[in-house]
Design a protein around this motif. Sequence first.
Motif, short mmCIF file in Angstrom:
data_model
loop_
_atom_site.label_atom_id
_atom_site.label_comp_id
_atom_site.label_asym_id
_atom_site.label_seq_id
_atom_site.Cartn_x
_atom_site.Cartn_y
_atom_site.Cartn_z
N GLY A 208 45.02 50.00 32.24
CA GLY A 208 45.59 50.48 33.51
C GLY A 208 46.18 49.33 34.31
O GLY A 208 47.22 49.46 34.95
N PHE A 209 45.49 48.20 34.26
CA PHE A 209 45.98 47.01 34.99
C PHE A 209 47.35 46.59 34.46
O PHE A 209 48.29 46.37 35.21
N ARG A 210 47.46 46.50 33.12
CA ARG A 210 48.73 46.07 32.52
C ARG A 210 49.86 47.02 32.90
O ARG A 210 50.95 46.58 33.27
N LYS A 211 49.58 48.34 32.87
CA LYS A 211 50.62 49.32 33.23
C LYS A 211 51.09 49.10 34.67
O LYS A 211 52.27 49.16 34.98
N GLU A 212 50.11 48.87 35.57
CA GLU A 212 50.46 48.67 36.98
C GLU A 212 51.31 47.40 37.16
O GLU A 212 52.28 47.39 37.90
N VAL A 213 50.93 46.34 36.44
CA VAL A 213 51.69 45.08 36.57
C VAL A 213 53.11 45.27 36.03
O VAL A 213 54.08 44.79 36.61
#
Length: 299
Positions: A208-213
């Motif tokens: 989820g973090f990677r998608k947000e970044v």
Amino acid sequence: MNPNKKRLRRTMMFLNAQKPGLVKDPYIYNPDSIMLDLEDAVAENQKDVARFSLFHALKEIDYRGCERVVRINGLDTAYWKEDIRCAVAGGCDAIRIPKTESPEEVRAVEAEIAIAEKDFNIPVGRTLIMAAIESARGVMKALDVCESSERLFGIALSGGDYTKDLQTRITGTGVELMGARQNMIIAARAAKVQCFDTVFTDLDNMEGFRKEVETIHLMGFDGKSIVNPRQIPVVHDIFTPTQKDIIFAEKVVKEIEEKREKGIGVFTVDGKMIDIAFYDGAKRTIELAKASGVYKGEL
Ligand SMILES: CC(=O)SCCNC(=O)CCNC(=O)[C@H](O)C(C)(C)COP(=O)(O)OP(=O)(O)OC[C@H]1O[C@@H](n2cnc3c(N)ncnc32)[C@H](O)[C@@H]1OP(=O)(O)O
Ligand SMILES: O=C([O-])CC(=O)C(=O)O
Ligand SMILES: [Mg+2]
């Protein structure tokens, strides 16, 4: 202009100014900036202890080129002026104002910084400012905040407090932050200052973090506030130009310059139409690559 205003800030890592274990060597993880927090990470009865620890950390620790930003307490508290005095006396690089809603607040902070710089023999203008926007009112005032001070290098969305004000919550989908993100990046670009996204607190959800970044990178943000070192490699990976991007940007810059001499305005590079409109973007990719330490070319 203070040359540090435009420095590379892909990752701005928060840490509690009162915890020696965090404060002593965060540079080992290579964040572009650290943000020593005196505000919400510090319990109300520990504010003086945290300020004392902050001053000594700034004075005594060599942070090896990592930018040192101090998040002060809000302007509605009894702490903020003393926070600024200790941070400036310690030699911090910038002050982060929390919960900013108006240009007047930035100017009030600027005035206190100027007094402290004079009192502690710090070169006038050395200490920069960034403003965190954490409310609906702040988002609506984003452009005025961006244009409030010569010291201000950027604005940052603070999603936790912002969603509380909006009477919603962080969902992980980004839908609740969409309007604020879009408004803030447009305001920042209009004022030619930097713009940073909010923290991601679901620490074990790296996907989820990677998608947000990836999303905020495509929206045009300069970087992200983070809370943990394991988030750094992901942000740097996405925000650092790849060798493929760099080689293409070099070709675009060289071709535009050569074709201009020959009186040619539009042409193709690797099958893509190119004209003068692509020049600044390609230059920016090269500048970013240089600042990130991955440029091997000669431009
Ligand atoms: C909504 C807001 O206001 S956000 C801003 C305020 N919040 C903060 O400042 C929080 C900053 N982050 C932290 O304090 C911590 O990362 C926590 C509490 C969230 C999680 O802590 P932990 O579970 O211990 O993290 P984790 O196990 O991943 O830590 C691994 C290592 O990284 C270090 N580390 C963790 N976070 C940080 C940080 N923010 N800065 C520097 N070092 C850190 C730990 O000390 C640990 O080091 P060690 O291996 O030498 O012991
Ligand atoms: O600046 C941030 O992202 C953290 C914060 O204060 C908030 O979310 O309210
Ligand atoms: Mg907040």
